[in-house]
Design an enzyme around this catalytic site. Sequence first.
Site, PDB file in Angstrom:
ATOM      1  N   ASP A 162       0.921  -1.173   0.106  1.00  0.00           N
ATOM      2  CA  ASP A 162       0.090   0.133  -0.115  1.00  0.00           C
ATOM      3  C   ASP A 162       0.899   1.130  -0.101  1.00  0.00           C
ATOM      4  O   ASP A 162       0.227   2.371   0.103  1.00  0.00           O
ATOM      5  CB  ASP A 162      -0.908   0.121   1.181  1.00  0.00           C
ATOM      6  CG  ASP A 162      -2.095  -0.908   1.224  1.00  0.00           C
ATOM      7  OD1 ASP A 162      -2.745  -0.902   0.076  1.00  0.00           O
ATOM      8  OD2 ASP A 162      -2.315  -1.830   1.828  1.00  0.00           O
ATOM      9  N   GLU A 188       0.209   9.618   1.423  1.00  0.00           N
ATOM     10  CA  GLU A 188      -0.562  10.327   2.090  1.00  0.00           C
ATOM     11  C   GLU A 188      -0.440  10.004   3.617  1.00  0.00           C
ATOM     12  O   GLU A 188      -0.687  10.639   4.529  1.00  0.00           O
ATOM     13  CB  GLU A 188      -1.956  10.931   1.700  1.00  0.00           C
ATOM     14  CG  GLU A 188      -2.717  11.903   2.367  1.00  0.00           C
ATOM     15  CD  GLU A 188      -4.109  11.940   1.954  1.00  0.00           C
ATOM     16  OE1 GLU A 188      -4.558  13.026   1.443  1.00  0.00           O
ATOM     17  OE2 GLU A 188      -4.812  10.889   1.722  1.00  0.00           O
ATOM     18  N   ASP A 189      -0.748   8.854   3.551  1.00  0.00           N
ATOM     19  CA  ASP A 189      -1.058   8.254   5.000  1.00  0.00           C
ATOM     20  C   ASP A 189       0.105   8.193   5.904  1.00  0.00           C
ATOM     21  O   ASP A 189      -0.075   8.147   7.153  1.00  0.00           O
ATOM     22  CB  ASP A 189      -1.526   6.932   4.795  1.00  0.00           C
ATOM     23  CG  ASP A 189      -3.177   6.786   4.176  1.00  0.00           C
ATOM     24  OD1 ASP A 189      -3.760   7.779   4.433  1.00  0.00           O
ATOM     25  OD2 ASP A 189      -3.136   5.849   3.229  1.00  0.00           O
ATOM     26  N   ARG A 217       0.684  -1.860   7.542  1.00  0.00           N
ATOM     27  CA  ARG A 217       1.274  -0.498   7.001  1.00  0.00           C
ATOM     28  C   ARG A 217       2.025   0.051   7.983  1.00  0.00           C
ATOM     29  O   ARG A 217       2.808   1.067   7.546  1.00  0.00           O
ATOM     30  CB  ARG A 217       0.015   0.477   6.611  1.00  0.00           C
ATOM     31  CG  ARG A 217      -0.808  -0.286   5.497  1.00  0.00           C
ATOM     32  CD  ARG A 217      -1.632   1.029   4.705  1.00  0.00           C
ATOM     33  NE  ARG A 217      -0.831   1.929   4.137  1.00  0.00           N
ATOM     34  CZ  ARG A 217      -1.222   3.155   3.442  1.00  0.00           C
ATOM     35  NH1 ARG A 217      -2.225   3.312   3.463  1.00  0.00           N
ATOM     36  NH2 ARG A 217      -0.368   3.769   2.813  1.00  0.00           N
ATOM     37  N   ARG A 235      -8.576   3.812  11.553  1.00  0.00           N
ATOM     38  CA  ARG A 235      -7.222   4.003  11.353  1.00  0.00           C
ATOM     39  C   ARG A 235      -6.691   5.049  12.310  1.00  0.00           C
ATOM     40  O   ARG A 235      -5.447   4.883  12.947  1.00  0.00           O
ATOM     41  CB  ARG A 235      -6.782   4.294   9.941  1.00  0.00           C
ATOM     42  CG  ARG A 235      -7.358   3.506   8.958  1.00  0.00           C
ATOM     43  CD  ARG A 235      -6.471   2.088   8.820  1.00  0.00           C
ATOM     44  NE  ARG A 235      -6.932   1.141   7.935  1.00  0.00           N
ATOM     45  CZ  ARG A 235      -6.545   1.173   6.557  1.00  0.00           C
ATOM     46  NH1 ARG A 235      -5.542   2.067   6.129  1.00  0.00           N
ATOM     47  NH2 ARG A 235      -7.087   0.303   5.769  1.00  0.00           N
ATOM     48  N   HIS A 263     -11.391   6.856   5.469  1.00  0.00           N
ATOM     49  CA  HIS A 263     -10.895   8.104   6.010  1.00  0.00           C
ATOM     50  C   HIS A 263     -11.866   9.099   5.827  1.00  0.00           C
ATOM     51  O   HIS A 263     -12.750   9.100   5.148  1.00  0.00           O
ATOM     52  CB  HIS A 263      -9.532   8.203   5.153  1.00  0.00           C
ATOM     53  CG  HIS A 263      -8.538   7.219   5.506  1.00  0.00           C
ATOM     54  ND1 HIS A 263      -7.667   6.688   4.446  1.00  0.00           N
ATOM     55  CD2 HIS A 263      -7.677   6.955   6.319  1.00  0.00           C
ATOM     56  CE1 HIS A 263      -6.902   5.920   4.795  1.00  0.00           C
ATOM     57  NE2 HIS A 263      -6.757   6.133   6.068  1.00  0.00           N
ATOM     58  N   CYS A 282      -4.776  10.521  -1.623  1.00  0.00           N
ATOM     59  CA  CYS A 282      -3.719   9.544  -1.149  1.00  0.00           C
ATOM     60  C   CYS A 282      -2.446   9.342  -1.953  1.00  0.00           C
ATOM     61  O   CYS A 282      -1.269   8.910  -1.348  1.00  0.00           O
ATOM     62  CB  CYS A 282      -4.329   8.195  -1.049  1.00  0.00           C
ATOM     63  SG  CYS A 282      -6.064   7.967  -1.066  1.00  0.00           S
TER      64      CYS A 282
HETATM   65  C1  CIR Z   1      -5.465   1.224   2.887  1.00  0.00           C
HETATM   66  O1  CIR Z   1      -6.248   0.574   3.056  1.00  0.00           O
HETATM   67  O2  CIR Z   1      -4.677   1.700   3.734  1.00  0.00           O
HETATM   68  C2  CIR Z   1      -5.022   1.338   1.193  1.00  0.00           C
HETATM   69  N1  CIR Z   1      -5.346   0.263   0.602  1.00  0.00           N
HETATM   70  C3  CIR Z   1      -5.762   2.562   0.799  1.00  0.00           C
HETATM   71  C4  CIR Z   1      -5.259   4.016   1.405  1.00  0.00           C
HETATM   72  C5  CIR Z   1      -5.933   5.005   0.981  1.00  0.00           C
HETATM   73  N2  CIR Z   1      -5.542   6.204   1.472  1.00  0.00           N
HETATM   74  C6  CIR Z   1      -6.062   7.422   1.836  1.00  0.00           C
HETATM   75  O3  CIR Z   1      -7.241   7.248   1.484  1.00  0.00           O
HETATM   76  N3  CIR Z   1      -5.437   8.195   2.181  1.00  0.00           N
END
Ligand code: CIR
Length: 252
Positions: free
Chosen positions: A60, A65-66, A85, A130, A160, A247
């Site tokens: 991922d 962004e995360d 993650r 999260r 999110h 993201c």
């Molecule tokens: C996740 O579930 O963490 C990733 N597959 C998708 C993350 C998307 N990120 C975001 O919306 N900031």
Amino acid sequence: MFKNAITRTPGMNFSKGITTSNLCKPNYNKTLQQHQSYCSALEKCGVKVKIFEADNDFPDSTFVEDTAVVTERCVIITRPGNKARLGEEVKMEKLLSKLMNIHKIHSPGTLDGGDILRAENHFFIGVSARTNKEGAKQLTKILGKYGYSTSIIYVGKYLHLKSGANYIGKNIMVLTHEMSKYQEFEKYVKIIVPEEEKYAANCIEVNGRLFIAAGFPETKKLLTKTGYDIVELNMSEFEKMDGGLSCLSLRF
Ligand code: CIR
């Protein structure tokens, strides 16, 4: 104005990432093409894009962004809320080490950048599956030190906060129908995307242009009225892995 952006090429194991979608598996070549188009679109807006190489340890990790919240006053390295993650942020911290005023979210706090919605100098912090209350508390304290205001929003069933609410400047919030009812957004001009196009609520403003996901005609009509130049990007492969336009980059 954004001068810089950071992205990361999707790895070969992109399809092994976390998803709740029941769409089919992403096609890797298509994913790479869509990622390249996204990076080129940023460059066309005058942004210098640093594209980090794929990291196959974390499927991922293209969703950069995360892993961090980057502002002009400080940087916060997050602590991703899904165990799969955790560790992405350690690599991002190394890559951002030259930036000023770096802070970190510490255990037991968790926080994903997708839950952090900036509207001018106010930050909405989504508490979600999260991002926990402790992570939100730590971020509130850090941002407060730099003169930013914050407030907390309970995200409910969304992955999110920015899956359902995005600020595009000019006092405009782009919202899903459900999020449009949150009283926190009362002071904004609301653009509410149709229920069947709710994926398109995740859009980003980049130096006067609005990036929107291709294939959502009603949302496009609504967003055209904002006066922004619209840049439509095909996001089909990222949507399959629950990812949206915000993201895929850190913009600052
Ligand atoms: C996740 O579930 O963490 C990733 N597959 C998708 C993350 C998307 N990120 C975001 O919306 N900031």
